[in-house]
Design a protein around this motif. Structure first.
Motif, mmCIF file in Angstrom:
data_model
loop_
_atom_site.group_PDB
_atom_site.id
_atom_site.type_symbol
_atom_site.label_atom_id
_atom_site.label_comp_id
_atom_site.label_asym_id
_atom_site.label_seq_id
_atom_site.Cartn_x
_atom_site.Cartn_y
_atom_site.Cartn_z
ATOM 1 N N CYS A 174 0.844 -1.193 0.000
ATOM 2 C CA CYS A 174 0.000 0.000 0.000
ATOM 3 C C CYS A 174 0.885 1.251 0.000
ATOM 4 C CB CYS A 174 -0.915 0.001 1.219
ATOM 5 S SG CYS A 174 -1.886 1.506 1.404
ATOM 6 N N SER A 175 0.531 2.232 -0.831
ATOM 7 C CA SER A 175 1.339 3.450 -0.911
ATOM 8 C C SER A 175 1.143 4.361 0.299
ATOM 9 C CB SER A 175 1.013 4.218 -2.187
ATOM 10 O OG SER A 175 -0.335 4.636 -2.175
ATOM 11 N N PHE A 192 -7.153 -4.065 -2.580
ATOM 12 C CA PHE A 192 -7.074 -2.804 -3.308
ATOM 13 C C PHE A 192 -8.293 -2.670 -4.213
ATOM 14 C CE2 PHE A 192 -2.840 -4.076 -2.195
ATOM 15 C CZ PHE A 192 -2.226 -2.908 -1.798
ATOM 16 N N ASN A 193 -8.884 -1.469 -4.226
ATOM 17 C CA ASN A 193 -10.051 -1.229 -5.072
ATOM 18 C C ASN A 193 -9.657 -1.246 -6.541
ATOM 19 O OD1 ASN A 193 -11.751 -0.875 -2.871
ATOM 20 N ND2 ASN A 193 -11.266 1.304 -2.723
ATOM 21 N N ARG A 194 -10.602 -1.642 -7.381
ATOM 22 C CA ARG A 194 -10.352 -1.679 -8.819
ATOM 23 C C ARG A 194 -10.325 -0.266 -9.390
ATOM 24 N NH1 ARG A 194 -11.138 -6.747 -11.167
ATOM 25 N NH2 ARG A 194 -11.965 -8.258 -9.700
ATOM 26 N N ASP A 195 -9.479 -0.091 -10.421
ATOM 27 C CA ASP A 195 -9.395 1.177 -11.133
ATOM 28 C C ASP A 195 -8.875 0.884 -12.535
ATOM 29 O OD1 ASP A 195 -9.043 3.731 -12.082
ATOM 30 O OD2 ASP A 195 -7.947 4.451 -10.338
ATOM 31 N N LYS A 196 -9.748 0.973 -13.529
ATOM 32 C CA LYS A 196 -9.384 0.617 -14.897
ATOM 33 C C LYS A 196 -8.299 1.517 -15.479
ATOM 34 C CE LYS A 196 -13.734 -1.448 -16.252
ATOM 35 N NZ LYS A 196 -14.865 -1.391 -17.177
ATOM 36 N N SER A 207 -7.942 -0.427 0.199
ATOM 37 C CA SER A 207 -9.295 0.071 0.423
ATOM 38 C C SER A 207 -9.477 0.582 1.846
ATOM 39 C CB SER A 207 -10.330 -1.006 0.100
ATOM 40 O OG SER A 207 -10.093 -2.161 0.850
ATOM 41 N N GLU A 208 -8.775 -0.006 2.798
ATOM 42 C CA GLU A 208 -8.849 0.460 4.192
ATOM 43 C C GLU A 208 -8.321 1.891 4.307
ATOM 44 O OE1 GLU A 208 -6.850 -0.808 8.414
ATOM 45 O OE2 GLU A 208 -7.382 -2.412 7.020
ATOM 46 N N CYS A 209 -7.193 2.173 3.678
ATOM 47 C CA CYS A 209 -6.633 3.530 3.698
ATOM 48 C C CYS A 209 -7.524 4.495 2.928
ATOM 49 C CB CYS A 209 -5.226 3.531 3.115
ATOM 50 S SG CYS A 209 -3.999 2.733 4.162
ATOM 51 N N SER A 210 -8.115 4.039 1.837
ATOM 52 C CA SER A 210 -9.028 4.880 1.065
ATOM 53 C C SER A 210 -10.236 5.276 1.902
ATOM 54 C CB SER A 210 -9.508 4.145 -0.193
ATOM 55 O OG SER A 210 -8.454 3.923 -1.074
ATOM 56 N N GLN A 211 -10.769 4.328 2.659
ATOM 57 C CA GLN A 211 -11.920 4.606 3.516
ATOM 58 C C GLN A 211 -11.557 5.601 4.616
ATOM 59 O OE1 GLN A 211 -13.152 0.772 4.866
ATOM 60 N NE2 GLN A 211 -14.139 0.239 2.929
ATOM 61 N N LYS A 212 -10.381 5.427 5.210
ATOM 62 C CA LYS A 212 -9.934 6.347 6.260
ATOM 63 C C LYS A 212 -9.792 7.761 5.702
ATOM 64 C CE LYS A 212 -7.379 3.008 9.046
ATOM 65 N NZ LYS A 212 -6.028 2.567 9.429
ATOM 66 N N TYR A 213 -9.205 7.885 4.499
ATOM 67 C CA TYR A 213 -9.030 9.197 3.884
ATOM 68 C C TYR A 213 -10.385 9.832 3.575
ATOM 69 C CZ TYR A 213 -8.238 12.799 0.458
ATOM 70 O OH TYR A 213 -8.255 13.991 -0.217
#
Length: 83
Positions: A19-20, A31-35, A46-52
């Protein structure tokens, strides 16, 4: 093409990516999908994305409320004109 994607997904299921944001190695499904990304996944888990997202919402809550209030006022007049 669909069968190839399933094969790639199965092959990479045990693959770990770092994770970055938190730097923790996690499985690809974390990690969430991103085309638009090369690997088809986001760089932060995804955990860090949710926290942000939660922190951003809390930090900008008043600004968001004001924006929504103004948007409602403007569009309420437009909706009333359509009736």
């Amino acid at each position: 093409m669909e069968n190839q994607n399933v094969w790639i997904e199965r092959k990479t299921r045990d693959y770990r990516e770092k994770c970055s944001k938190c730097g923790t190695p996690k499985i690809l499904e974390a990690f969430n999908r991103d085309k638009s990304k090369f690997a088809g996944r986001r760089s932060e888990c995804s955990e860090c994305s949710q926290k942000y997202a939660k922190k951003h919402y809390e930090d900008n809550r008043e600004q968001r409320k004001e924006y929504q209030r103004l948007y409602y006022e403007v569009n309420e007049k437009v909706k009333m004109a359509e009736w």
